[in-house]
Design an enzyme around this catalytic site. Structure first.
Site, PDB file in Angstrom:
ATOM      1  N   CYS A 194      -3.680  10.367   2.420  1.00 31.86           N
ATOM      2  CA  CYS A 194      -2.827   9.156   1.639  1.00 31.86           C
ATOM      3  C   CYS A 194      -1.600   9.461   1.139  1.00 31.86           C
ATOM      4  O   CYS A 194      -0.441   9.417   1.621  1.00 31.86           O
ATOM      5  CB  CYS A 194      -3.854   8.555   0.831  1.00 31.86           C
ATOM      6  N   LYS A 203       0.843  -1.254  -0.068  1.00 34.49           N
ATOM      7  CA  LYS A 203       0.086   0.105  -0.059  1.00 34.49           C
ATOM      8  C   LYS A 203       0.796   1.283  -0.026  1.00 34.49           C
ATOM      9  O   LYS A 203       0.635   2.429  -0.737  1.00 34.49           O
ATOM     10  CB  LYS A 203      -0.886  -0.054   1.071  1.00 34.49           C
TER      11      LYS A 203
END
Ligand SMILES: NC(=O)c1ccc[n+]([C@@H]2O[C@H](COP(=O)([O-])OP(=O)(O)OC[C@H]3O[C@@H](n4cnc5c(N)ncnc54)[C@H](O)[C@@H]3O)[C@@H](O)[C@H]2O)c1
Length: 403
Positions: free
Chosen positions: A261, A207
């Site tokens: 993010c 990720k």
């Protein structure tokens, strides 16, 4: 495995809970913020996401979804809590894992030896191991025997309801049984997407690698925009032409990089590998410094110091309401520090004051503006491109280009 509790009902947890309920699971949404539970119990979602309110209404009507401010036993616990960073006394970026730890401690009090705990938050390497340790401390069960998996969420705001069902899922399991149990659940939800099983640390790094890939690529585009400015050529035209090459795909420059993010996750790699992560660090700094460059361009473009500068867009990308780590807000603050009168138009935030910036409806904002900075291509701004073009402006994203 019928009863699932989703811990944390924000941008990720709420759509996840709704999707799981839609797949037939008995879902309880749990959040520590009372306002969130109250709003959801009252039938109103608290975030902006296309199709989410309709899917929510359907799931609640179907009787498979309810909400609670108390954590009760369940077969499966999803953890989707925030993972921001903070800067320590030396200015170093550190992952703030307090929310993950506290969610783990809460879940640890109600899990059994058969429970599955899935961590969906984006986390630095070895956080899932920490979670297993915390669950073990609270439950009294041995950490190695607990069924814990890290399945990072990879959806994009604006298209979540599609991507939740159609993106591939990474299942980073700490035990083969945890992998089997997690895959069984995701297989019930997924339509086109497939499950890809690995270990927890690889999943954590996967990720971070994806988001850092985006950050590095945007940094390249932002660097080009600064070079092109010095050269007096149009960066948007340059990138369009370069992208005609079959193996080139340069992203768009902008006012910087924001959101919870991409602006955060590269720090999680750098924090643990400062000696090795040179490109990652340089890219982060390039993107972080972009609002300062834009501020210089605005100051140079203003006719007089008393001009009112209108910043079009405060969220971190077009047509979303998320203001976290927003480079547009950073730009406004830099201009304000220089004594510039700044107003903004962010249609996805409430009118009034946003982070110390006056947020106005579009027409009023345009009337007040002497100089306009386009930081985002919200649909509303695109529809009004001709009007914006009439004012002195600086376009960070190439929205005003006429071809
Ligand atoms: N927003 C995105 O686009 C996105 C995409 C992929 C991954 N992620 C990751 O998902 C995670 C969650 O992000 P988000 O954007 O949904 O955050 P968010 O801030 O929108 O929501 C988090 C929620 O968790 C709640 N919470 C905090 N501690 C809790 C606890 N102990 N128990 C229960 N609830 C608790 C908060 O009250 C809040 O409502 C982060 O790690 C993020 O990096 C986010």
């Amino acid at each position: 495995m019928k009863k699932i509790t989703v811990m944390g009902l924000g941008y990720i947890g709420l759509p996840t809970a709704i999707t799981l309920a839609g797949a037939g699971f008995e879902v309880c949404g749990f959040d520590v913020t009372e306002r969130v539970i109250e709003s959801l119990r009252g039938g109103k979602i608290h975030i902006v996401e296309p199709g989410l309110q309709e899917a929510f209404d359907k799931a609640v009507e179907g009787g498979h979804l309810h909400f609670s401010g108390e954590l009760s036993p369940a077969d499966v616990f999803y953890i989707a809590v925030p993972t921001p960073f903070y800067q320590d006394e030396n200015g170093a970026h550190r992952a703030d894992l307090r929310f993950v730890e506290s969610a783990g401690r809460m879940a640890g009090k109600v899990i059994t030896k058969d429970s599955l705990v899935i961590l969906e938050s984006t986390v630095p390497p070895r956080t899932t191991e920490m979670l297993a340790r915390v669950l073990s401390e609270e439950s009294g069960l041995p950490a190695e025997s607990l069924h814990v998996a890290h399945c990072p969420e990879r959806v994009i705001p604006g298209n979540m309801m599609y991507e939740l069902k159609n993106n591939d899922r990474i299942i980073g399991a700490r035990t083969p049984e945890a992998a089997r149990m997690a895959k069984e659940i995701y297989d019930c939800v997924l339509e086109k997407g497939v499950c890809r099983v690995t270990d927890d640390v690889t999943a954590e790094m996967c990720k971070l690698t994806e988001n850092t890939f985006r950050d590095v690529n945007i940094a390249y585009a932002n660097e080009l925009s600064v070079i092109c400015d010095k050269m007096g050529i149009n960066v948007f035209e340059l990138i369009k032409l370069a992208n005609c090459h079959p193996r080139v795909n340069i992203l768009n420059p902008g006012v910087g990089v924001g959101g919870h993010c991409i602006a955060v996750d590269p720090w999680f790699i750098y924090e643990q590998f400062p000696e090795e992560a040179k490109v990652i660090h340089a890219s982060r700094m390039r993107n972080e410094n972009k609002p300062r460059f834009v501020a210089e361009k605005v100051l140079a473009g203003m006719k007089k110091v008393s001009d009112t500068v209108l910043v079009l867009g405060l969220s971190y990308k077009p047509d979303v309401d998320d203001l976290r780590e927003s480079p547009s807000i950073e730009l406004c603050h830099i201009l304000q520090e220089k004594g510039v009168r700044v107003v903004a138009c962010e249609p996805f935030a409430p009118a009034g004051e946003v982070s110390g910036i006056e947020n106005l409806p579009f027409d009023e904002a345009m009337q007040r503006a002497d100089f306009v900075v386009v930081t985002l291509g919200h649909a509303l701004f695109q529809e009004n491109a001709a009007r914006i073009r009439e004012k002195p402006h600086f376009d960070c994203v190439g929205m005003l280009a006429e071809n």
